[in-house]
Design an enzyme around this catalytic site. Structure first.
Site, PDB file in Angstrom:
ATOM      1  N   LYS A   1     -36.719   6.640  18.563  1.00  0.00           N
ATOM      2  CA  LYS A   1     -37.103   6.816  19.964  1.00  0.00           C
ATOM      3  C   LYS A   1     -38.385   7.624  20.135  1.00  0.00           C
ATOM      4  CE  LYS A   1     -33.694   4.923  22.468  1.00  0.00           C
ATOM      5  NZ  LYS A   1     -33.895   3.970  23.575  1.00  0.00           N
TER       6      LYS A   1
ATOM      7  N   SER B   1     -31.251   2.982  12.790  1.00  0.00           N
ATOM      8  CA  SER B   1     -32.161   3.452  13.834  1.00  0.00           C
ATOM      9  C   SER B   1     -32.090   4.932  14.165  1.00  0.00           C
ATOM     10  CB  SER B   1     -31.928   2.643  15.117  1.00  0.00           C
ATOM     11  OG  SER B   1     -30.586   2.804  15.552  1.00  0.00           O
TER      12      SER B   1
END
Length: 416
Positions: A64, A316
């Site tokens: 992110k 992720s």
């Protein structure tokens, strides 16, 4: 008023491959080029050549931060002066806070009141002001828009923004650099920012590479939207993979994903827990539930194209609550048949439990926890119920354990 303080996704355009390249150049030397690691263990388990993209080792613990840096790096001087704001209960919050601190931009993060204290503390540690509103993301998002309008702050959306998408697409550029011969890429899908950005980067240079999104069975919002050809909202279910628990995808990400993704598949929490456990034990990697989703799908379903393909799973993120991590270890051991919980009923007299313990020790089984129950209505007077949590070398030990109880005439049942 700052125009970006009023959220209007209708005016957004999809980023191009060149936008992703520019984002990559902008954050060069700031973000980590995370390792692409070939895994013999997971190649064997998935039945293919398995590579792991370790975004769980990225700054702030997830991919992110890439999108946040790309967006905040493109703010005008006026926008930066007004500050930024974002709604998030986790990884996006930390990414925006980190990126804002690097640019010395005032940052407010709106988090639900029931957000993890550890995540709130982590976000504050990067210098952001944390405001807690509502009890879910949607309520926090409503508050974000109100504060943004009142204070003129620029909203940094978690996924439905072209600059954010371009930043996430830099993961795709790194994959093309490190593994030009990649055949398939599996990645988690929540709002769709990573899927949109990575697929633009990959398809621009290698259109034959298959890009497959993985959603939680509890939140199949993108899959349903693509299937029906329009944005859909799903009922809120429950999943430990809170990073991909999105009720409705972004408008812009939906448009991109609809064109670029080759398939969207679903995975459940049981598979995710087992995969998190295996990643810790075999690869020494702590990966959060959403981060493990793509590999979990491959391990639970196998790989359809055979052993010759080169397949990448995007891990992720690595931000996982420590209490949940403890549960994952315990449940993982149970799923692997290496921990079992058994209830036994014994005469409530000295030495009764010792006889059982001696028998367990002879089988080289480790007693992890002992819990007595004398008060429940199903426990006859003069007896004691005992719950035993036992750690085994493998599930092959279970029949031996059961045979031992039978030989000793002990009333028992396997709880889990």
């Amino acid at each position: 008023m700052n125009a970006d303080s009023v959220w209007n996704p209708g005016r957004q355009r999809a980023p191009s491959y060149d936008d992703i390249v520019k984002a990559h150049e902008m954050m060069d030397g700031i973000v980590r080029k995370t390792p692409l690691q070939y895994s013999n263990t997971f190649s064997r388990l998935a039945g293919t050549n398995m590579y792991l993209k370790l975004e769980c080792l990225q700054l702030t613990g997830s991919f992110k931060v890439r999108g946040a840096l790309a967006k905040i790096g493109r703010l005008t001087e006026k926008q930066a002066g007004h500050g930024v704001i974002a709604a998030s209960a986790g990884n996006h919050a930390q990414g925006v806070a980190f990126a804002s601190a690097r640019k010395n931009v005032s940052c407010t993060i709106v988090m639900p009141k029931n957000a993890s204290p550890a995540k709130v503390a982590a976000t504050k540690s990067y210098g952001a002001e944390v405001v807690q509103r509502g009890f879910n993301y949607d309520e926090a998002w409503e508050a974000t828009q109100e504060i943004a309008k009142r204070e003129g702050r620029t909203i940094i959306h978690a996924f439905d923004d072209p600059d954010v998408i371009a930043g996430q697409g830099t993961v795709g550029l790194e994959l093309l650099q490190d593994l030009p011969g990649v055949d398939r890429i599996y990645l988690p899908v929540g709002g769709g920012g990573l899927a949109a950005g990575l697929s633009i980067a990959i398809k621009a240079k290698r259109p034959n590479v298959k890009v497959i999104g993985v959603e939680s069975k509890a939140f199949p919002a993108m899959k349903e939207s693509v299937k029906k050809g329009s944005l859909q909202s799903v009922k809120a279910g429950y999943t430990i993979a809170d990073g991909i628990s999105v009720k409705s995808p972004g408008r812009l990400t939906f448009d991109i994903v609809s064109k670029n993704l080759d398939d969207i598949v679903l995975v459940d929490d049981t598979a995710i827990v087992k995969t998190m456990f295996l990643l810790m034990e075999r690869a020494k990697l702590v990966v959060e539930p959403a981060g493990a989703a793509s590999l979990a799908y491959l391990l639970s379903n196998g790989h359809p194209a055979g052993k010759k393909e080169k397949v990448v799973s995007i891990l992720s993120g690595g931000n996982v609550d420590m209490y949940l991590l403890g549960q994952v270890v315990a449940k993982g051991l149970m799923q692997m048949g290496r921990m079992v919980k058994i209830f036994i009923l014994l005469p409530d007299k000295p030495g009764a439990l010792k006889e059982v313990v001696d028998g367990i020790a002879e089988l080289s089984v480790n007693i992890v926890e002992v819990e007595h129950d004398r008060l429940s209505s199903n426990i006859p007077a003069g007896t004691a119920g005992v719950y035993l949590s036992l750690e085994l070398e493998s599930e092959k030990n279970v029949p031996k354990l059961i045979e031992m109880f039978k030989k000793k005439g002990i009333e028992f049942r396997v709880v889990s």
